[in-house]
Motif scaffolding. Structure first.
Motif, PDB file in Angstrom:
ATOM      1  N   UNK A   1       0.522  -1.089  -0.078  1.00  0.00           N
ATOM      2  CA  UNK A   1      -0.017   0.156  -0.418  1.00  0.00           C
ATOM      3  C   UNK A   1       0.667   1.114   0.015  1.00  0.00           C
ATOM      4  N   UNK A   2       1.672   1.528   0.556  1.00  0.00           N
ATOM      5  CA  UNK A   2       2.495   1.871   0.138  1.00  0.00           C
ATOM      6  C   UNK A   2       3.880   3.044  -0.995  1.00  0.00           C
ATOM      7  N   UNK A   3       3.302   1.636  -1.599  1.00  0.00           N
ATOM      8  CA  UNK A   3       4.103   1.699  -3.415  1.00  0.00           C
ATOM      9  C   UNK A   3       3.955   2.946  -4.358  1.00  0.00           C
ATOM     10  N   UNK A   4       4.264   3.696  -4.216  1.00  0.00           N
ATOM     11  CA  UNK A   4       6.215   3.369  -5.094  1.00  0.00           C
ATOM     12  C   UNK A   4       7.020   3.728  -4.061  1.00  0.00           C
ATOM     13  N   UNK A   5       6.552   4.285  -2.802  1.00  0.00           N
ATOM     14  CA  UNK A   5       7.541   4.690  -2.023  1.00  0.00           C
ATOM     15  C   UNK A   5       7.384   3.279  -0.419  1.00  0.00           C
ATOM     16  N   UNK A   6       7.450   1.627  -0.709  1.00  0.00           N
ATOM     17  CA  UNK A   6       7.868   1.389  -0.157  1.00  0.00           C
ATOM     18  C   UNK A   6       9.109   0.223  -0.688  1.00  0.00           C
ATOM     19  N   UNK A   7       9.847   0.218   1.041  1.00  0.00           N
ATOM     20  CA  UNK A   7      10.829  -0.211   1.380  1.00  0.00           C
ATOM     21  C   UNK A   7      11.076  -1.538   0.903  1.00  0.00           C
ATOM     22  N   UNK A   8       9.717  -2.454   0.343  1.00  0.00           N
ATOM     23  CA  UNK A   8       9.879  -3.691   0.055  1.00  0.00           C
ATOM     24  C   UNK A   8       8.837  -4.207  -0.971  1.00  0.00           C
ATOM     25  N   UNK A   9       8.268  -3.231  -1.647  1.00  0.00           N
ATOM     26  CA  UNK A   9       7.717  -3.574  -2.520  1.00  0.00           C
ATOM     27  C   UNK A   9       8.103  -2.348  -3.880  1.00  0.00           C
TER      28      UNK A   9
ATOM     29  N   UNK B   1      22.128   1.406  -4.087  1.00  0.00           N
ATOM     30  CA  UNK B   1      21.156   2.544  -4.569  1.00  0.00           C
ATOM     31  C   UNK B   1      20.208   2.570  -4.098  1.00  0.00           C
ATOM     32  N   UNK B   2      20.088   2.011  -3.082  1.00  0.00           N
ATOM     33  CA  UNK B   2      18.729   2.307  -2.595  1.00  0.00           C
ATOM     34  C   UNK B   2      17.992   1.562  -1.179  1.00  0.00           C
ATOM     35  N   UNK B   3      16.688   2.673  -0.627  1.00  0.00           N
ATOM     36  CA  UNK B   3      16.600   2.170   0.870  1.00  0.00           C
ATOM     37  C   UNK B   3      15.894   0.651   0.731  1.00  0.00           C
ATOM     38  N   UNK B   4      16.001  -0.584   1.106  1.00  0.00           N
ATOM     39  CA  UNK B   4      14.603  -1.083   1.159  1.00  0.00           C
ATOM     40  C   UNK B   4      15.327  -2.196   2.537  1.00  0.00           C
ATOM     41  N   UNK B   5      14.417  -3.540   2.044  1.00  0.00           N
ATOM     42  CA  UNK B   5      14.081  -4.287   3.737  1.00  0.00           C
ATOM     43  C   UNK B   5      13.928  -6.097   2.703  1.00  0.00           C
ATOM     44  N   UNK B   6      14.543  -6.897   3.477  1.00  0.00           N
ATOM     45  CA  UNK B   6      14.058  -7.678   2.645  1.00  0.00           C
ATOM     46  C   UNK B   6      13.434  -8.809   3.558  1.00  0.00           C
ATOM     47  N   UNK B   7      12.919  -9.657   3.657  1.00  0.00           N
ATOM     48  CA  UNK B   7      11.894  -9.825   1.856  1.00  0.00           C
ATOM     49  C   UNK B   7      11.864  -8.623   1.375  1.00  0.00           C
ATOM     50  N   UNK B   8      12.174  -9.056  -0.309  1.00  0.00           N
ATOM     51  CA  UNK B   8      10.725  -7.849  -0.510  1.00  0.00           C
ATOM     52  C   UNK B   8      10.263  -8.467  -1.857  1.00  0.00           C
ATOM     53  N   UNK B   9       9.701  -7.942  -2.777  1.00  0.00           N
ATOM     54  CA  UNK B   9       9.269  -8.094  -4.677  1.00  0.00           C
ATOM     55  C   UNK B   9       8.934  -7.126  -5.066  1.00  0.00           C
ATOM     56  N   UNK B  10       9.272  -7.327  -6.365  1.00  0.00           N
ATOM     57  CA  UNK B  10       8.835  -6.673  -7.788  1.00  0.00           C
ATOM     58  C   UNK B  10       7.987  -6.817  -8.460  1.00  0.00           C
TER      59      UNK B  10
ATOM     60  N   UNK C   1      -3.633 -11.376 -27.004  1.00  0.00           N
ATOM     61  CA  UNK C   1      -2.959 -12.010 -27.510  1.00  0.00           C
ATOM     62  C   UNK C   1      -1.977 -12.975 -25.642  1.00  0.00           C
ATOM     63  N   UNK C   2      -0.984 -12.596 -26.315  1.00  0.00           N
ATOM     64  CA  UNK C   2      -1.062 -13.108 -23.979  1.00  0.00           C
ATOM     65  C   UNK C   2       0.871 -12.295 -23.602  1.00  0.00           C
ATOM     66  N   UNK C   3       0.283 -11.892 -22.194  1.00  0.00           N
ATOM     67  CA  UNK C   3       0.992 -11.450 -21.708  1.00  0.00           C
ATOM     68  C   UNK C   3       2.243 -11.292 -20.362  1.00  0.00           C
ATOM     69  N   UNK C   4       2.564 -11.637 -20.339  1.00  0.00           N
ATOM     70  CA  UNK C   4       3.238 -12.364 -18.997  1.00  0.00           C
ATOM     71  C   UNK C   4       4.018 -11.154 -18.200  1.00  0.00           C
ATOM     72  N   UNK C   5       4.062 -11.512 -16.929  1.00  0.00           N
ATOM     73  CA  UNK C   5       3.735 -10.735 -15.985  1.00  0.00           C
ATOM     74  C   UNK C   5       5.147 -11.407 -15.132  1.00  0.00           C
ATOM     75  N   UNK C   6       5.644 -10.816 -14.205  1.00  0.00           N
ATOM     76  CA  UNK C   6       6.809 -10.997 -13.389  1.00  0.00           C
ATOM     77  C   UNK C   6       7.064 -10.787 -12.149  1.00  0.00           C
ATOM     78  N   UNK C   7       7.042 -11.613 -11.394  1.00  0.00           N
ATOM     79  CA  UNK C   7       6.998 -10.785 -10.105  1.00  0.00           C
ATOM     80  C   UNK C   7       8.681 -11.519  -9.425  1.00  0.00           C
ATOM     81  N   UNK C   8       9.530 -11.354  -8.623  1.00  0.00           N
ATOM     82  CA  UNK C   8      10.244 -11.856  -7.770  1.00  0.00           C
ATOM     83  C   UNK C   8      10.226 -11.219  -6.568  1.00  0.00           C
ATOM     84  N   UNK C   9      10.677 -12.713  -5.504  1.00  0.00           N
ATOM     85  CA  UNK C   9      10.570 -12.114  -4.330  1.00  0.00           C
ATOM     86  C   UNK C   9      12.321 -12.717  -4.481  1.00  0.00           C
ATOM     87  N   UNK C  10      12.207 -11.494  -3.591  1.00  0.00           N
ATOM     88  CA  UNK C  10      13.744 -11.730  -2.701  1.00  0.00           C
ATOM     89  C   UNK C  10      13.723 -12.231  -1.342  1.00  0.00           C
TER      90      UNK C  10
END
Length: 166
Positions: free
Chosen positions: A41-49, A62-71, A90-99
């Motif tokens: 809910x804090x996106x785009x200022x979240x530290x883990x999304x 480069x960035x203040x962040x907190x693990x675990x995080x998601x993109x 057609x098709x759209x592929x979405x990615x979500x990375x979890x660190x």
């Protein structure tokens, strides 16, 4: 104006922000894993999304962040012209990375349990999207567990394939 990737990304983000934390807190203990929360809910200022396909090593520099995080990001689209008249069919592929992150020390701990819990959560969300009339498939790639500056970390890459008509 046709919304192509934006429609799929909005649907996935809406479900992630509404259900991810609750599902993970329910599922993780069954795997013997510790759940965590993502501050959507804090996106785009979240530290883990974060929006975009960001490399964890670049974030570290480069960035203040907190693990675990998601993109969350759009990774591919392909107009198959499956239906006419349509701007996009057609098709759209979405990615979500979890660190994920574990405390530094020796490597003799279970690095699989939390990934297994996340796999179940993301599969559940893909099923829920399918029930909302999206044609969705989901896959996951687990990267190697690596030693960071202060912790062990692992990137789990989730891929969601959407059928989009715009």
């Amino acid at each position: 104006m046709a919304q192509i990737s934006a429609r799929a990304r909005a649907a996935l983000y809406g479900l992630l922000s509404a259900r991810f934390n609750t599902l993970l807190s329910t599922v993780a203990p069954a795997y013997g894993a510790q759940p965590f929360t993502i501050d959507f809910l804090s996106a785009p200022k979240s530290v883990n999304f974060f929006w975009g396909a960001l490399d964890p090593d670049d974030l570290e520099e480069t960035t203040v962040y907190k693990l675990p995080l998601m993109t969350l990001y759009s990774s591919q689209s392909a107009n198959r012209h499956a239906q006419k008249p349509a701007t996009f069919a057609g098709v759209v592929r979405m990615g979500s990375d979890v660190v994920l992150s574990w405390r530094a020390g020796n490597a003799n701990q279970d690095y699989e349990a939390l990934g297994d819990a996340l796999e179940e959560v993301m599969n559940t969300l893909a099923d829920e999207l399918a029930q909302r009339n999206w044609v969705v498939s989901m896959g996951m790639d687990r990267g190697p567990v690596r030693r960071g500056q202060q912790n062990w970390y692992q990137v789990l890459r989730f891929s969601f394939m959407f059928e989009v008509l715009a």
